[in-house]
Design a protein around this motif. Structure first.
Motif, mmCIF file in Angstrom:
data_model
loop_
_atom_site.group_PDB
_atom_site.id
_atom_site.type_symbol
_atom_site.label_atom_id
_atom_site.label_comp_id
_atom_site.label_asym_id
_atom_site.label_seq_id
_atom_site.Cartn_x
_atom_site.Cartn_y
_atom_site.Cartn_z
ATOM 1 N N GLU A 202 0.808 -1.212 0.000
ATOM 2 C CA GLU A 202 0.000 0.000 0.000
ATOM 3 C C GLU A 202 0.846 1.269 0.000
ATOM 4 O OE1 GLU A 202 -0.326 -2.603 1.936
ATOM 5 O OE2 GLU A 202 -2.434 -3.046 2.407
ATOM 6 N N LEU A 203 2.055 1.193 0.553
ATOM 7 C CA LEU A 203 2.834 2.406 0.784
ATOM 8 C C LEU A 203 3.898 2.690 -0.275
ATOM 9 C CD1 LEU A 203 3.418 1.944 4.628
ATOM 10 C CD2 LEU A 203 1.843 3.551 3.541
ATOM 11 N N LEU A 204 4.309 1.676 -1.027
ATOM 12 C CA LEU A 204 5.461 1.889 -1.901
ATOM 13 C C LEU A 204 5.181 2.847 -3.053
ATOM 14 C CD1 LEU A 204 8.385 1.321 -2.528
ATOM 15 C CD2 LEU A 204 7.688 -0.744 -3.770
ATOM 16 N N MET A 205 4.129 2.617 -3.828
ATOM 17 C CA MET A 205 3.887 3.487 -4.986
ATOM 18 C C MET A 205 3.560 4.928 -4.586
ATOM 19 S SD MET A 205 4.771 2.428 -7.838
ATOM 20 C CE MET A 205 4.101 3.851 -8.712
ATOM 21 N N PRO A 206 2.778 5.165 -3.524
ATOM 22 C CA PRO A 206 2.653 6.549 -3.073
ATOM 23 C C PRO A 206 3.994 7.169 -2.697
ATOM 24 C CG PRO A 206 0.897 5.238 -2.126
ATOM 25 C CD PRO A 206 1.834 4.273 -2.811
ATOM 26 N N GLY A 207 4.897 6.348 -2.141
ATOM 27 C CA GLY A 207 6.236 6.843 -1.840
ATOM 28 C C GLY A 207 7.004 7.204 -3.095
#
Length: 227
Positions: A44-49
């Motif tokens: 959940e967090l990688l692509m927003p990062g």
């Protein structure tokens, strides 16, 4: 060269945009970095990062010229998230994807300032009361590892390695001065891949460093039931 650097081998979900200049006076500069800490939400967090790091760097994702990703050692699920994302982005953007040992990236981040006077231990959490570890020279070259063992077993192997410091999420377990970072940084990932990036050679297949067999195993042959 603009490089996208990713790592999900630890609870830190790391994405960054790094500028690498080649030549004898090579420089590594982090232009945008996003790090989130949640061992259960790598996906959940990688692509927003990634999107946030590109925004901080003032670039569009399609401007990236290469991708570097940590290949572990690390837990199976989290590690796959980073590597699959890197491979997918590389394919979509038409850019090379270089895999590097995540422990190497931590070591490179420690030695980049050039102030290490002896050898370095890097140790991260492998769960099950074990650690992933490797030892490095002051310039960042790996001396031994990576290996997965209990902290007590590691401690027995450290004599003769002339260690002056430790880094990584489990660094405090070994009675050495602790250096940051605890997890791979974008600059450290790119530094670990710099020789391959500078040479322009085609990267090989991404190979995850799990260091232990998966818990799941194929079912065995069913026993015959006699009547």
């Amino acid at each position: 060269m603009l490089v996208l650097a990713l790592d999900t081998a630890t609870p830190a979900v790391t994405a960054g945009v790094v500028r690498l200049t080649d030549g004898p006076d090579a420089r590594i500069a982090e232009l945008g970095v996003r790090v989130a800490h949640d061992a259960r939400k790598h996906g959940e967090l990688l692509m927003p990062g990634v999107q946030g790091a590109c925004a901080d760097a003032g670039i569009r994702l399609r401007e990236v010229e290469a991708i570097v990703v940590g290949t572990g050692p690390g837990p199976f699920t989290g590690l796959r998230v980073g590597m699959v994302t890197a491979a997918s982005l590389g394919d979509a953007l038409g850019v090379p994807v270089h895999g590097v040992c995540s422990l190497d990236a931590i070591a490179q981040a420690v030695v980049l300032p050039g102030k290490l006077t002896g050898n370095l231990l890097v140790a991260t959490d492998a769960r099950r009361r074990e650690v992933y570890w490797a030892a490095y020279e002051a310039e960042g070259a790996r001396l031994t590892g990576p290996t997965v063992e209990s902290p007590d077993a590691v401690a027995e192997r450290l004599d003769g390695l002339h260690l002056v410091a430790a880094a990584g999420t489990m660094a405090e377990r070994f009675g050495l001065p602790v250096r940051e970072p605890a997890s791979p940084t974008p600059a450290g990932l790119v530094a670990a891949a710099a020789p391959a990036l500078d040479s322009g050679r085609t990267p090989g297949p991404l190979e995850p460093l799990y260091l232990r067999r998966p818990d799941a195993v194929p079912p065995g042959e069913r026993k015959k039931v006699r009547t």
